[in-house]
Design a protein around this motif. Structure first.
Motif, PDB file in Angstrom:
ATOM      1  N   LEU A   7       0.683  -1.099  -0.271  1.00 11.73           N
ATOM      2  CA  LEU A   7       0.152   0.272   0.230  1.00 11.73           C
ATOM      3  C   LEU A   7       0.694   1.486  -0.283  1.00 11.73           C
ATOM      4  N   GLU A  11       0.568   4.418  -3.237  1.00 12.30           N
ATOM      5  CA  GLU A  11      -0.008   5.206  -2.621  1.00 12.30           C
ATOM      6  C   GLU A  11       1.793   6.075  -2.981  1.00 12.30           C
ATOM      7  N   LEU A  14       0.827   6.557  -6.762  1.00 11.29           N
ATOM      8  CA  LEU A  14      -0.235   7.271  -7.239  1.00 11.29           C
ATOM      9  C   LEU A  14      -0.204   9.331  -6.760  1.00 11.29           C
ATOM     10  N   ARG A  15       0.986   9.571  -5.688  1.00 10.95           N
ATOM     11  CA  ARG A  15       0.921  10.496  -5.463  1.00 10.95           C
ATOM     12  C   ARG A  15       2.027  11.103  -6.946  1.00 10.95           C
ATOM     13  N   GLU A  20      -4.103  10.177  -8.917  1.00 13.59           N
ATOM     14  CA  GLU A  20      -5.800  10.250  -7.954  1.00 13.59           C
ATOM     15  C   GLU A  20      -6.339  11.720  -8.443  1.00 13.59           C
ATOM     16  N   ARG A  25     -11.383  12.449  -6.450  1.00 10.66           N
ATOM     17  CA  ARG A  25     -11.877  11.886  -5.373  1.00 10.66           C
ATOM     18  C   ARG A  25     -11.252  11.492  -4.101  1.00 10.66           C
ATOM     19  N   GLU A  26     -11.659  11.233  -3.139  1.00 11.13           N
ATOM     20  CA  GLU A  26     -10.714  11.638  -1.375  1.00 11.13           C
ATOM     21  C   GLU A  26     -11.394   9.996  -1.457  1.00 11.13           C
ATOM     22  N   LYS A  27     -12.066   9.830  -1.298  1.00 10.69           N
ATOM     23  CA  LYS A  27     -11.936   8.054  -1.470  1.00 10.69           C
ATOM     24  C   LYS A  27     -11.146   6.964  -2.425  1.00 10.69           C
ATOM     25  N   GLN A  28     -10.850   6.032  -1.460  1.00  7.95           N
ATOM     26  CA  GLN A  28      -9.920   4.898  -2.171  1.00  7.95           C
ATOM     27  C   GLN A  28     -10.172   4.732  -2.861  1.00  7.95           C
ATOM     28  N   LEU A  29      -9.584   4.628  -4.398  1.00  7.21           N
ATOM     29  CA  LEU A  29     -10.231   3.618  -5.674  1.00  7.21           C
ATOM     30  C   LEU A  29      -9.855   1.982  -5.467  1.00  7.21           C
TER      31      LEU A  29
END
Length: 232
Positions: A7, A11, A14-15, A20, A25-29
């Motif tokens: 994870l 992350e 992704l950043r 993202e 979206r703030e929720k985890q995809l």
């Protein structure tokens, strides 16, 4: 291929590539992290693709098969690249073969999720448009090179696209001489003809070929011979 269950690494990637932000979206995809080894096939032409893929580490080669059963080189891709955009939008099978040149890391997002939640997302669609239009540009260049350029020009372009040094490696890398038959097929020529080109470049001291590899000796002459064209 293997799924990487890390994870923190996911992350970070992704950043690092603002993925993202594309979805707003703030929720985890439901992203997945996939790893491919050197020379591993990522996608085969004609197969069904289930996820949109984001290349975040490594380098991949894109080829297209022709009626003779051989393949023509379209381009090489590096981060950040999107794979599967045409298949997603057009709802068609995989259009080109994708092969890992070295170890690659990709982030996947399932088509079902995208079609249910993201097909009206302007940020996402704008990013897809940018990548699809770039692919059109590179495919047009590849078609022109494959049809009009000499084998010497195409081989120089291939070398510059494949083993030209990166900013953090001024020496570049060597090309395995055992791959000459495959390279000849990708460039739309014969093994014998490409060998003659390699011999000519060796005599000019532009490249050096030994039993196992090809090494660039004169980058400036090779750059001039390639006419600035890259398979990228």
């Amino acid at each position: 291929m293997k799924f990487v269950h890390n994870l923190k690494l996911l992350e970070t990637k992704l950043r690092g590539y603002h993925i993202e932000e594309m979805f707003g979206r703030e929720k985890q995809l439901p992203f997945t992290l996939q790893q491919y080894g050197q020379d591993e096939i990522v996608l085969l032409e004609g197969t069904e693709l289930e996820s949109l893929l984001f290349l975040v580490e490594g380098k991949m080669k894109i080829t297209s098969s022709v009626e003779t059963g051989k393949s023509l080189l379209l381009r090489f891709v590096q981060p950040f690249s999107i794979i599967g955009d045409i298949e997603l939008i057009r709802n068609v099978p995989v259009q080109s073969q994708v092969k890992a040149v070295n170890d690659c890391l990709l982030i996947g997002l399932h088509f079902d999720y995208i079609k249910q939640h993201e097909m009206n997302n302007p940020k996402f669609l704008h990013t897809l448009l940018e990548h699809v239009s770039y692919k059109l540009q590179t495919c047009t260049t590849a078609s022109r090179v494959n049809l009009l350029a000499s084998v010497e020009n195409k081989f120089a372009s291939y070398l510059m696209s494949t083993i030209a040094p990166e900013p953090d490696n001024i020496f570049g890398i060597e090309l395995k001489a055992s791959n000459i038959k495959e390279i000849a097929d990708l460039l739309g020529t014969t093994y014998r003809h490409l060998n003659r080109v390699i011999h000519s470049l060796s005599e000019k001291r532009i490249i050096e070929r030994n039993k196992n590899s090809i090494r660039i000796l004169n980058w400036s002459d090779l750059e001039e011979m390639s006419n600035g064209i890259r398979y990228k």
